[in-house]
Design an enzyme around this catalytic site. Structure first.
Site, short mmCIF file in Angstrom:
data_model
loop_
_atom_site.label_atom_id
_atom_site.label_comp_id
_atom_site.label_asym_id
_atom_site.label_seq_id
_atom_site.Cartn_x
_atom_site.Cartn_y
_atom_site.Cartn_z
N ASP A 1 0.84 -1.19 0.00
CA ASP A 1 0.00 0.00 0.00
C ASP A 1 0.88 1.24 0.00
O ASP A 1 2.11 1.15 -0.13
CB ASP A 1 -1.00 -0.02 1.17
CG ASP A 1 -0.35 0.15 2.53
OD1 ASP A 1 0.89 0.30 2.63
OD2 ASP A 1 -1.10 0.13 3.54
N HIS A 2 0.25 2.39 0.14
CA HIS A 2 0.95 3.68 0.08
C HIS A 2 1.99 3.87 1.18
O HIS A 2 2.97 4.57 0.99
CB HIS A 2 -0.07 4.82 0.13
CG HIS A 2 -0.94 4.78 1.34
ND1 HIS A 2 -1.99 3.88 1.48
CD2 HIS A 2 -0.93 5.51 2.48
CE1 HIS A 2 -2.58 4.08 2.64
NE2 HIS A 2 -1.96 5.06 3.28
N CYS B 1 2.34 -3.69 4.11
CA CYS B 1 1.48 -2.54 4.41
C CYS B 1 1.99 -1.96 5.72
O CYS B 1 3.14 -2.21 6.10
CB CYS B 1 0.01 -2.92 4.44
SG CYS B 1 -0.50 -4.04 5.77
N GLY B 2 1.18 -1.21 6.41
CA GLY B 2 1.64 -0.61 7.67
C GLY B 2 2.06 -1.64 8.70
O GLY B 2 3.13 -1.53 9.29
N THR B 3 1.23 -2.66 8.91
CA THR B 3 1.55 -3.71 9.89
C THR B 3 1.80 -5.06 9.23
O THR B 3 2.31 -5.97 9.88
CB THR B 3 0.40 -3.90 10.89
OG1 THR B 3 -0.77 -4.34 10.18
CG2 THR B 3 0.12 -2.61 11.66
N GLY B 4 1.35 -5.24 8.00
CA GLY B 4 1.40 -6.53 7.33
C GLY B 4 0.14 -7.34 7.55
O GLY B 4 -0.13 -8.28 6.82
N VAL B 5 -0.65 -6.95 8.53
CA VAL B 5 -1.84 -7.74 8.88
C VAL B 5 -2.94 -7.59 7.85
O VAL B 5 -3.44 -8.58 7.30
CB VAL B 5 -2.36 -7.36 10.29
CG1 VAL B 5 -3.66 -8.07 10.59
CG2 VAL B 5 -1.31 -7.70 11.34
N HIS C 1 7.34 -25.34 8.20
CA HIS C 1 6.23 -26.07 8.81
C HIS C 1 4.89 -25.82 8.13
O HIS C 1 4.02 -26.71 8.13
CB HIS C 1 6.09 -25.72 10.29
CG HIS C 1 7.24 -26.19 11.11
ND1 HIS C 1 7.22 -26.11 12.48
CD2 HIS C 1 8.45 -26.73 10.79
CE1 HIS C 1 8.37 -26.58 12.97
NE2 HIS C 1 9.13 -26.96 11.95
N ASN C 2 4.67 -24.63 7.60
CA ASN C 2 3.37 -24.26 7.05
C ASN C 2 3.37 -24.11 5.53
O ASN C 2 2.33 -23.85 4.95
CB ASN C 2 2.86 -22.96 7.67
CG ASN C 2 2.95 -22.97 9.17
OD1 ASN C 2 3.71 -22.22 9.76
ND2 ASN C 2 2.19 -23.84 9.82
N ARG D 1 5.66 -0.08 9.12
CA ARG D 1 5.63 0.72 10.35
C ARG D 1 6.08 -0.08 11.57
O ARG D 1 6.13 0.44 12.67
CB ARG D 1 4.22 1.26 10.59
CG ARG D 1 3.80 2.31 9.59
CD ARG D 1 2.41 2.81 9.87
NE ARG D 1 2.09 3.95 9.03
CZ ARG D 1 0.86 4.32 8.71
NH1 ARG D 1 -0.18 3.64 9.18
NH2 ARG D 1 0.65 5.36 7.95
N ARG E 1 5.07 -34.71 8.91
CA ARG E 1 3.89 -34.38 9.71
C ARG E 1 3.35 -33.00 9.35
O ARG E 1 2.16 -32.74 9.49
CB ARG E 1 4.20 -34.48 11.20
CG ARG E 1 5.09 -33.39 11.75
CD ARG E 1 5.38 -33.60 13.24
NE ARG E 1 5.98 -32.46 13.85
CZ ARG E 1 7.28 -32.17 13.85
NH1 ARG E 1 8.13 -32.97 13.21
NH2 ARG E 1 7.74 -31.10 14.46
N HIS E 2 4.23 -32.13 8.88
CA HIS E 2 3.80 -30.79 8.50
C HIS E 2 2.93 -30.83 7.25
O HIS E 2 1.99 -30.04 7.10
CB HIS E 2 5.01 -29.87 8.29
CG HIS E 2 5.91 -29.83 9.48
ND1 HIS E 2 5.51 -29.33 10.70
CD2 HIS E 2 7.18 -30.25 9.64
CE1 HIS E 2 6.50 -29.44 11.57
NE2 HIS E 2 7.53 -29.99 10.94
N ARG F 1 -0.62 -31.43 8.12
CA ARG F 1 -1.29 -30.26 8.68
C ARG F 1 -1.61 -29.23 7.60
O ARG F 1 -2.69 -28.62 7.62
CB ARG F 1 -0.42 -29.64 9.78
CG ARG F 1 -0.31 -30.57 10.97
CD ARG F 1 0.69 -30.10 11.97
NE ARG F 1 0.80 -31.08 13.05
CZ ARG F 1 1.88 -31.24 13.77
NH1 ARG F 1 2.95 -30.48 13.56
NH2 ARG F 1 1.93 -32.14 14.72
#
Length: 152
Positions: free
Chosen positions: A8-9, A65-69, A98-99, A109, A132-133, A136
């Site tokens: 983002d910006h 982005c600002g937080t990545g969330v 693992h994922n 930020r 095992r990963h 999952r």
């Protein structure tokens, strides 16, 4: 390797520095934008990169982005995407091992550029361990199948 990047910006400068870092390593980068500091909506860029990863147009994605969330939440709405927000290298490495994460997200930020480079490098150097990963990760992918069936 080909990596799709979106932001983002708030994250234009960091994206450009990470892009240069990757290109210096010989990695092709597809820039999905934005390249403007004018206010914009991160879901647009999260979805664009996620669609490219899911379609196999790029191998992996990096979102900022600002937080990545927020941008990671948008990406995770696309079937087949496992986007992880990482603010330090250890989690980035394990998210691949693992994922089998296929998109890395972080916040402009939240972390500085040198830490961002370390996170990117750890993530790219890690390989999915399977075993095992894999079971999952298959369970995670089954959730998408159930969601699609339940809505039909």
């Amino acid at each position: 390797m080909k990596i799709g990047m979106g932001n983002d910006h708030v994250a234009v400068d960091m994206k450009n520095e990470i892009k240069a870092h990757l290109e210096a390593k010989g990695i092709e980068v597809v820039d999905f934008g934005t390249n403007s500091t004018a206010r914009c909506d991160y879901p647009v860029y999260g979805e664009a990169v996620a669609n490219a990863v899911a379609a196999g147009e790029v191998d992996l994605g990096i979102l900022i982005c600002g937080t990545g969330v927020g941008i990671s939440l948008a990406a995770n709405k696309v079937n087949g995407i496992r986007a992880c927000v990482c603010s330090e290298p250890y989690t980035a490495r394990l998210s691949r091992q693992h994922n089998n994460s296929n998109i890395l997200a972080f916040g402009a930020r939240v972390i500085g550029i040198e830490l961002a480079k370390m996170i990117v490098d750890e993530w790219l150097d890690a390989e999915f361990q399977g075993g095992r990963h894999a079971e999952r990760v298959a369970m995670l992918m089954d959730i998408e199948k159930h969601q699609r069936r339940d809505k039909a």
